[in-house]
Write an enzyme that holds these catalytic residues in place. Sequence first.
Site, PDB file in Angstrom:
ATOM      1  N   ASN A  14       0.835  -1.211   0.000  1.00 38.60           N
ATOM      2  CA  ASN A  14       0.000   0.000   0.000  1.00 38.60           C
ATOM      3  C   ASN A  14       0.863   1.251   0.000  1.00 38.60           C
ATOM      4  OD1 ASN A  14      -3.071  -0.354   0.143  1.00 38.60           O
ATOM      5  ND2 ASN A  14      -2.297  -2.000   1.463  1.00 38.60           N
ATOM      6  N   MET A  89       0.972  -2.661  12.393  1.00 39.57           N
ATOM      7  CA  MET A  89       0.292  -3.665  13.221  1.00 39.57           C
ATOM      8  C   MET A  89       0.254  -3.270  14.692  1.00 39.57           C
ATOM      9  SD  MET A  89      -0.535  -5.620  10.811  1.00 39.57           S
ATOM     10  CE  MET A  89      -1.076  -7.160  11.535  1.00 39.57           C
ATOM     11  N   ARG A  90      -0.158  -2.038  14.951  1.00 39.52           N
ATOM     12  CA  ARG A  90      -0.261  -1.595  16.347  1.00 39.52           C
ATOM     13  C   ARG A  90      -1.478  -0.690  16.527  1.00 39.52           C
ATOM     14  NH1 ARG A  90       3.943  -1.775  19.788  1.00 39.52           N
ATOM     15  NH2 ARG A  90       3.240   0.103  20.839  1.00 39.52           N
ATOM     16  N   ASN A 106      -6.291   4.798   8.015  1.00 37.23           N
ATOM     17  CA  ASN A 106      -5.890   3.388   7.995  1.00 37.23           C
ATOM     18  C   ASN A 106      -6.626   2.689   6.863  1.00 37.23           C
ATOM     19  OD1 ASN A 106      -4.688   0.930   8.946  1.00 37.23           O
ATOM     20  ND2 ASN A 106      -6.672   0.369   9.820  1.00 37.23           N
ATOM     21  N   HIS A 108      -8.095  -1.154   5.734  1.00 36.88           N
ATOM     22  CA  HIS A 108      -8.418  -2.470   6.286  1.00 36.88           C
ATOM     23  C   HIS A 108      -9.035  -3.331   5.183  1.00 36.88           C
ATOM     24  CE1 HIS A 108      -9.280  -5.422   9.341  1.00 36.88           C
ATOM     25  NE2 HIS A 108     -10.490  -5.545   8.820  1.00 36.88           N
ATOM     26  N   ASP A 140      -9.300   6.025  15.194  1.00 33.45           N
ATOM     27  CA  ASP A 140      -9.490   6.426  16.590  1.00 33.45           C
ATOM     28  C   ASP A 140      -8.796   5.383  17.459  1.00 33.45           C
ATOM     29  OD1 ASP A 140     -11.190   4.250  16.724  1.00 33.45           O
ATOM     30  OD2 ASP A 140     -13.023   5.443  16.668  1.00 33.45           O
ATOM     31  N   GLU A 141      -9.046   5.434  18.783  1.00 32.71           N
ATOM     32  CA  GLU A 141      -8.254   4.527  19.630  1.00 32.71           C
ATOM     33  C   GLU A 141      -8.789   3.097  19.629  1.00 32.71           C
ATOM     34  OE1 GLU A 141      -9.868   7.368  20.522  1.00 32.71           O
ATOM     35  OE2 GLU A 141      -9.895   7.507  22.709  1.00 32.71           O
ATOM     36  N   GLU A 173      -7.446  -2.015  -2.641  1.00 31.62           N
ATOM     37  CA  GLU A 173      -6.793  -1.233  -1.573  1.00 31.62           C
ATOM     38  C   GLU A 173      -5.858  -0.200  -2.196  1.00 31.62           C
ATOM     39  OE1 GLU A 173      -4.970  -3.324   1.721  1.00 31.62           O
ATOM     40  OE2 GLU A 173      -6.159  -5.104   1.315  1.00 31.62           O
TER      41      GLU A 173
HETATM   42  C1  GRF Z   1      -3.235  -4.777   3.866  1.00 30.52           C
HETATM   43  O1  GRF Z   1      -4.082  -5.846   3.553  1.00 30.52           O
HETATM   44  C2  GRF Z   1      -3.956  -3.741   4.672  1.00 30.52           C
HETATM   45  O2  GRF Z   1      -5.314  -3.629   4.340  1.00 30.52           O
HETATM   46  C3  GRF Z   1      -3.809  -4.249   6.080  1.00 30.52           C
HETATM   47  O3  GRF Z   1      -2.523  -4.795   6.133  1.00 30.52           O
HETATM   48  C4  GRF Z   1      -2.122  -5.190   4.824  1.00 30.52           C
HETATM   49  C5  GRF Z   1      -0.835  -4.470   4.526  1.00 30.52           C
HETATM   50  O4  GRF Z   1      -0.283  -4.868   3.289  1.00 30.52           O
HETATM   51  N1  GRF Z   1      -4.022  -3.192   7.036  1.00 30.52           N
HETATM   52  P1  GRF Z   1       0.922  -4.043   2.677  1.00 30.52           P
HETATM   53  O5  GRF Z   1       2.014  -4.039   3.753  1.00 30.52           O
HETATM   54  O6  GRF Z   1       0.437  -2.661   2.383  1.00 30.52           O
HETATM   55  O7  GRF Z   1       1.336  -4.787   1.464  1.00 30.52           O
END
Ligand code: GRF
Length: 200
Positions: A14, A89-90, A106, A108, A140-141, A173
């Site tokens: 991304n 991842m936090r 973010n 998702h 948000d939190e 995405e």
């Molecule tokens: C993606 O699927 C995103 O939606 C999620 O984590 C993944 C990250 O992939 N939050 P990358 O590191 O952007 O390839």
Amino acid sequence: MKKLGILLSGRGSNFEAIADNVAAGRIPAEIAVVISNRPSARGLEVARQRGLNAVCIPSKGMEREAYDRLVVAELRKREVDLVCLAGFMRLLSPYFIREFPLKILNIHPSLLPAFPGLDAQHQAWEHGVKISGCTVHFVDEHLDAGPIIVQAAVPVLNDDTPETLAARILKEEHRIYSEAINIVLSGKFHLEGRRVVFDD
Ligand code: GRF
């Protein structure tokens, strides 16, 4: 020129899609810094190869707010206007959220509020939904919970595996994250409750 700060923990696809759109002039901003909490994140290496400021701030063993203070200090140092979580991842602390009100996005890989949390594509596939997709939202939190900016729907096919579904969602995405960034940078939206309403 507005400044983006990218936070990631892994692959960074991304981030790359955003960086491509920045380089092509399709996002009127520059990437001021890419920050990873994991030293081994591929995205960090890609950022370095692209000649961007790539900073590792390891989170291991750190208390949440103490860690977030380090990250916010780095973002402030680079004068970042908009923070983009891209596979970071936090959970962010209330402190971090307060520092950047409506300035943290973010992405998702599900149609929120369905399937928050880890492995969303697998959750959707296992649940048997016929349509999944992806969501860009303000942070948000709470986990994967803030106001929704853009979503894209992706059909689940009979012969999909979690992996093939995830790959098709990932393409969307890469498209909608930049779209959402442009909406937020333009400032042409307002909130009605938790609804993000576009001004034109
Ligand atoms: C993606 O699927 C995103 O939606 C999620 O984590 C993944 C990250 O992939 N939050 P990358 O590191 O952007 O390839």
